[in-house]
Design a protein around this motif. Structure first.
Motif, PDB file in Angstrom:
ATOM      1  N   ALA A   1       0.841  -1.194   0.000  1.00 56.31           N
ATOM      2  CA  ALA A   1       0.000   0.000   0.000  1.00 56.31           C
ATOM      3  C   ALA A   1       0.876   1.244   0.000  1.00 56.31           C
ATOM      4  CB  ALA A   1      -0.919   0.011   1.218  1.00 56.31           C
ATOM      5  N   HIS A   2       0.350   2.282  -0.605  1.00 58.06           N
ATOM      6  CA  HIS A   2       1.002   3.590  -0.656  1.00 58.06           C
ATOM      7  C   HIS A   2       0.091   4.573   0.067  1.00 58.06           C
ATOM      8  CE1 HIS A   2       2.210   7.239  -3.336  1.00 58.06           C
ATOM      9  NE2 HIS A   2       2.850   7.255  -2.180  1.00 58.06           N
ATOM     10  N   LEU A   3       0.544   5.062   1.212  1.00 57.34           N
ATOM     11  CA  LEU A   3      -0.221   5.973   2.048  1.00 57.34           C
ATOM     12  C   LEU A   3       0.383   7.368   1.946  1.00 57.34           C
ATOM     13  CD1 LEU A   3      -2.301   6.496   4.381  1.00 57.34           C
ATOM     14  CD2 LEU A   3      -0.489   5.795   5.967  1.00 57.34           C
ATOM     15  N   VAL A   4      -0.463   8.371   1.788  1.00 57.23           N
ATOM     16  CA  VAL A   4      -0.013   9.763   1.748  1.00 57.23           C
ATOM     17  C   VAL A   4      -0.768  10.531   2.826  1.00 57.23           C
ATOM     18  CG1 VAL A   4       0.240  11.861   0.363  1.00 57.23           C
ATOM     19  CG2 VAL A   4       0.406   9.616  -0.734  1.00 57.23           C
ATOM     20  N   LEU A   5      -0.017  11.195   3.707  1.00 56.75           N
ATOM     21  CA  LEU A   5      -0.577  12.009   4.786  1.00 56.75           C
ATOM     22  C   LEU A   5      -0.166  13.462   4.577  1.00 56.75           C
ATOM     23  CD1 LEU A   5       0.374   9.751   7.846  1.00 56.75           C
ATOM     24  CD2 LEU A   5      -1.800   9.815   6.608  1.00 56.75           C
ATOM     25  N   THR A   6      -1.049  14.389   4.944  1.00 55.92           N
ATOM     26  CA  THR A   6      -0.732  15.812   4.855  1.00 55.92           C
ATOM     27  C   THR A   6      -0.944  16.459   6.218  1.00 55.92           C
ATOM     28  OG1 THR A   6      -2.988  16.343   4.181  1.00 55.92           O
ATOM     29  CG2 THR A   6      -1.394  15.980   2.427  1.00 55.92           C
ATOM     30  N   PRO A   7      -0.106  17.434   6.565  1.00 54.13           N
ATOM     31  CA  PRO A   7      -0.329  18.179   7.809  1.00 54.13           C
ATOM     32  C   PRO A   7      -1.599  19.018   7.716  1.00 54.13           C
ATOM     33  CG  PRO A   7       1.893  18.542   6.967  1.00 54.13           C
ATOM     34  CD  PRO A   7       1.129  17.839   5.899  1.00 54.13           C
ATOM     35  N   LYS A   8      -2.098  19.446   8.858  1.00 47.60           N
ATOM     36  CA  LYS A   8      -3.294  20.305   8.897  1.00 47.60           C
ATOM     37  C   LYS A   8      -3.149  21.451   7.905  1.00 47.60           C
ATOM     38  CE  LYS A   8      -5.884  18.844  12.385  1.00 47.60           C
ATOM     39  NZ  LYS A   8      -7.214  18.368  12.209  1.00 47.60           N
ATOM     40  N   TYR A   9      -4.191  21.707   7.151  1.00 51.50           N
ATOM     41  CA  TYR A   9      -4.290  22.789   6.171  1.00 51.50           C
ATOM     42  C   TYR A   9      -3.223  22.700   5.077  1.00 51.50           C
ATOM     43  CZ  TYR A   9      -6.644  24.422  10.363  1.00 51.50           C
ATOM     44  OH  TYR A   9      -7.416  24.497  11.480  1.00 51.50           O
ATOM     45  N   GLN A  10      -2.588  21.563   4.950  1.00 50.97           N
ATOM     46  CA  GLN A  10      -1.498  21.315   4.000  1.00 50.97           C
ATOM     47  C   GLN A  10      -0.397  22.361   4.102  1.00 50.97           C
ATOM     48  OE1 GLN A  10      -3.387  20.656   0.116  1.00 50.97           O
ATOM     49  NE2 GLN A  10      -2.827  18.510   0.384  1.00 50.97           N
ATOM     50  N   CYS A  11      -0.136  22.809   5.314  1.00 55.95           N
ATOM     51  CA  CYS A  11       0.942  23.773   5.525  1.00 55.95           C
ATOM     52  C   CYS A  11       2.288  23.094   5.281  1.00 55.95           C
ATOM     53  CB  CYS A  11       0.900  24.319   6.952  1.00 55.95           C
ATOM     54  SG  CYS A  11      -0.485  25.411   7.243  1.00 55.95           S
ATOM     55  N   LYS A  12       3.224  23.865   4.787  1.00 56.40           N
ATOM     56  CA  LYS A  12       4.564  23.347   4.487  1.00 56.40           C
ATOM     57  C   LYS A  12       5.412  23.433   5.748  1.00 56.40           C
ATOM     58  CE  LYS A  12       4.057  24.437  -0.294  1.00 56.40           C
ATOM     59  NZ  LYS A  12       4.680  24.722  -1.540  1.00 56.40           N
ATOM     60  N   VAL A  13       5.185  22.493   6.666  1.00 54.63           N
ATOM     61  CA  VAL A  13       5.845  22.546   7.970  1.00 54.63           C
ATOM     62  C   VAL A  13       6.853  21.423   8.196  1.00 54.63           C
ATOM     63  CG1 VAL A  13       3.923  23.740   9.078  1.00 54.63           C
ATOM     64  CG2 VAL A  13       3.969  21.254   9.066  1.00 54.63           C
ATOM     65  N   ILE A  14       6.878  20.422   7.348  1.00 55.93           N
ATOM     66  CA  ILE A  14       7.770  19.276   7.579  1.00 55.93           C
ATOM     67  C   ILE A  14       9.192  19.663   7.179  1.00 55.93           C
ATOM     68  CG2 ILE A  14       8.272  16.874   7.014  1.00 55.93           C
ATOM     69  CD1 ILE A  14       5.274  16.487   6.459  1.00 55.93           C
ATOM     70  N   THR A  15      10.064  19.736   8.176  1.00 53.73           N
ATOM     71  CA  THR A  15      11.478  20.045   7.950  1.00 53.73           C
ATOM     72  C   THR A  15      12.250  18.738   7.767  1.00 53.73           C
ATOM     73  OG1 THR A  15      12.000  19.942  10.307  1.00 53.73           O
ATOM     74  CG2 THR A  15      11.304  22.098   9.423  1.00 53.73           C
ATOM     75  N   ILE A  16      13.496  18.862   7.428  1.00 58.18           N
ATOM     76  CA  ILE A  16      14.333  17.669   7.265  1.00 58.18           C
ATOM     77  C   ILE A  16      14.405  16.895   8.588  1.00 58.18           C
ATOM     78  CG2 ILE A  16      16.681  16.864   6.809  1.00 58.18           C
ATOM     79  CD1 ILE A  16      16.892  19.202   4.780  1.00 58.18           C
ATOM     80  N   GLU A  17      14.549  17.612   9.711  1.00 53.36           N
ATOM     81  CA  GLU A  17      14.622  16.956  11.017  1.00 53.36           C
ATOM     82  C   GLU A  17      13.310  16.239  11.349  1.00 53.36           C
ATOM     83  OE1 GLU A  17      15.386  20.241  10.549  1.00 53.36           O
ATOM     84  OE2 GLU A  17      17.570  19.994  10.544  1.00 53.36           O
ATOM     85  N   MET A  18      12.185  16.890  11.055  1.00 48.51           N
ATOM     86  CA  MET A  18      10.881  16.253  11.292  1.00 48.51           C
ATOM     87  C   MET A  18      10.716  15.033  10.414  1.00 48.51           C
ATOM     88  SD  MET A  18       7.879  19.018  11.701  1.00 48.51           S
ATOM     89  CE  MET A  18       8.409  20.633  12.193  1.00 48.51           C
TER      90      MET A  18
ATOM     91  N   GLU B   1      13.043  13.066   9.200  1.00 42.45           N
ATOM     92  CA  GLU B   1      13.861  11.967   9.735  1.00 42.45           C
ATOM     93  C   GLU B   1      13.187  11.317  10.933  1.00 42.45           C
ATOM     94  OE1 GLU B   1      17.587  13.899  10.494  1.00 42.45           O
ATOM     95  OE2 GLU B   1      18.186  13.830   8.371  1.00 42.45           O
ATOM     96  N   ARG B   2      12.597  12.140  11.797  1.00 45.80           N
ATOM     97  CA  ARG B   2      11.911  11.606  12.976  1.00 45.80           C
ATOM     98  C   ARG B   2      10.638  10.860  12.571  1.00 45.80           C
ATOM     99  NH1 ARG B   2      11.625   8.760  16.845  1.00 45.80           N
ATOM    100  NH2 ARG B   2      10.492   9.434  18.692  1.00 45.80           N
ATOM    101  N   LEU B   3       9.894  11.389  11.598  1.00 47.93           N
ATOM    102  CA  LEU B   3       8.695  10.705  11.115  1.00 47.93           C
ATOM    103  C   LEU B   3       9.030   9.343  10.517  1.00 47.93           C
ATOM    104  CD1 LEU B   3       6.760  13.688   9.527  1.00 47.93           C
ATOM    105  CD2 LEU B   3       5.906  12.191  11.348  1.00 47.93           C
ATOM    106  N   ILE B   4      10.123   9.258   9.777  1.00 49.04           N
ATOM    107  CA  ILE B   4      10.539   7.981   9.194  1.00 49.04           C
ATOM    108  C   ILE B   4      10.811   6.962  10.300  1.00 49.04           C
ATOM    109  CG2 ILE B   4      12.360   6.830   7.876  1.00 49.04           C
ATOM    110  CD1 ILE B   4      12.497   9.448   6.159  1.00 49.04           C
ATOM    111  N   ALA B   5      11.481   7.390  11.362  1.00 50.48           N
ATOM    112  CA  ALA B   5      11.767   6.493  12.491  1.00 50.48           C
ATOM    113  C   ALA B   5      10.473   6.066  13.194  1.00 50.48           C
ATOM    114  CB  ALA B   5      12.709   7.174  13.481  1.00 50.48           C
ATOM    115  N   ILE B   6       9.567   7.006  13.410  1.00 46.93           N
ATOM    116  CA  ILE B   6       8.292   6.697  14.077  1.00 46.93           C
ATOM    117  C   ILE B   6       7.483   5.718  13.235  1.00 46.93           C
ATOM    118  CG2 ILE B   6       6.062   7.670  14.794  1.00 46.93           C
ATOM    119  CD1 ILE B   6       7.653  10.278  15.485  1.00 46.93           C
ATOM    120  N   VAL B   7       7.388   5.973  11.935  1.00 46.79           N
ATOM    121  CA  VAL B   7       6.624   5.104  11.041  1.00 46.79           C
ATOM    122  C   VAL B   7       7.235   3.700  11.004  1.00 46.79           C
ATOM    123  CG1 VAL B   7       5.988   4.718   8.625  1.00 46.79           C
ATOM    124  CG2 VAL B   7       5.671   6.966   9.641  1.00 46.79           C
TER     125      VAL B   7
END
Length: 165
Positions: A18-35, A37-43
């Motif tokens: 499966a290919h899942l795509v998630l967007t932040p609230k209001y599709q704001c451009k808030v995901i930084t490189i550090e975030m 990397e952390r999201l990849i680890a959490i997922v």
């Protein structure tokens, strides 16, 4: 590269991606490189707990792509709800000061309520992996030019959203 073989369970075999795509609230451009990397680890951690195999995870400032393999016993809606809930809670606690610059009314989750989930079917897996791997190109290019709004004015857009959304 993931195993191309089937997952064997007591009542059958499967090869589901499966290919899942998630967007932040209001599709704001808030995901930084550090975030990211952390999201990849959490997922990756959550996929292991739900007995999924994370194939690839990457994103851009306004969305996250997750390509994973799962067994038919997995209830996708429960997995996605848990993934969104846990990752939102962790990202909000670890990156609170950065996110408050964009989301001044910070009482709900990090992710948009909706998401996109697609079965990969017979699509060539190497092409899907390459597509997801290349998602951070925009993130890397925009990391240099990103400017924050220390005290955004909700009335500036007329919608109650931050001006950079």
């Amino acid at each position: 590269m993931p195993k191309a073989s089937y997952i064997a369970r007591s009542r059958g075999v499967s090869r589901l991606y499966a290919h899942l795509v998630l967007t932040p609230k209001y599709q704001c451009k808030v995901i930084t490189i550090e975030m990211l990397e952390r999201l990849i680890a959490i997922v990756g951690d959550l996929c292991g707990k739900w007995q999924c195999e994370l194939i690839e995870c990457n994103g851009e400032p306004d969305h996250l792509h997750i390509l994973f393999r799962y067994a038919p016993q997995l209830q996708l809606s429960k997995f996605i709800d848990n993934l969104k809930s846990v990752s939102s809670r962790r990202i909000r606690s670890e990156f609170d000061s950065e996110l408050r610059k964009v989301y001044w009314n910070w009482d709900k989750g990090f992710w948009n309520d909706s998401y996109s989930i697609d079965s990969c079917g017979n699509a060539p897996l190497p092409i899907l992996i390459r597509y997801v791997e290349n998602q951070n190109n925009l993130l890397l290019r925009s990391a240099q030019s990103c400017s924050s709004h220390p005290d955004p004015d909700p009335s500036s857009t007329g919608r109650g959203f931050p001006p950079n959304c």
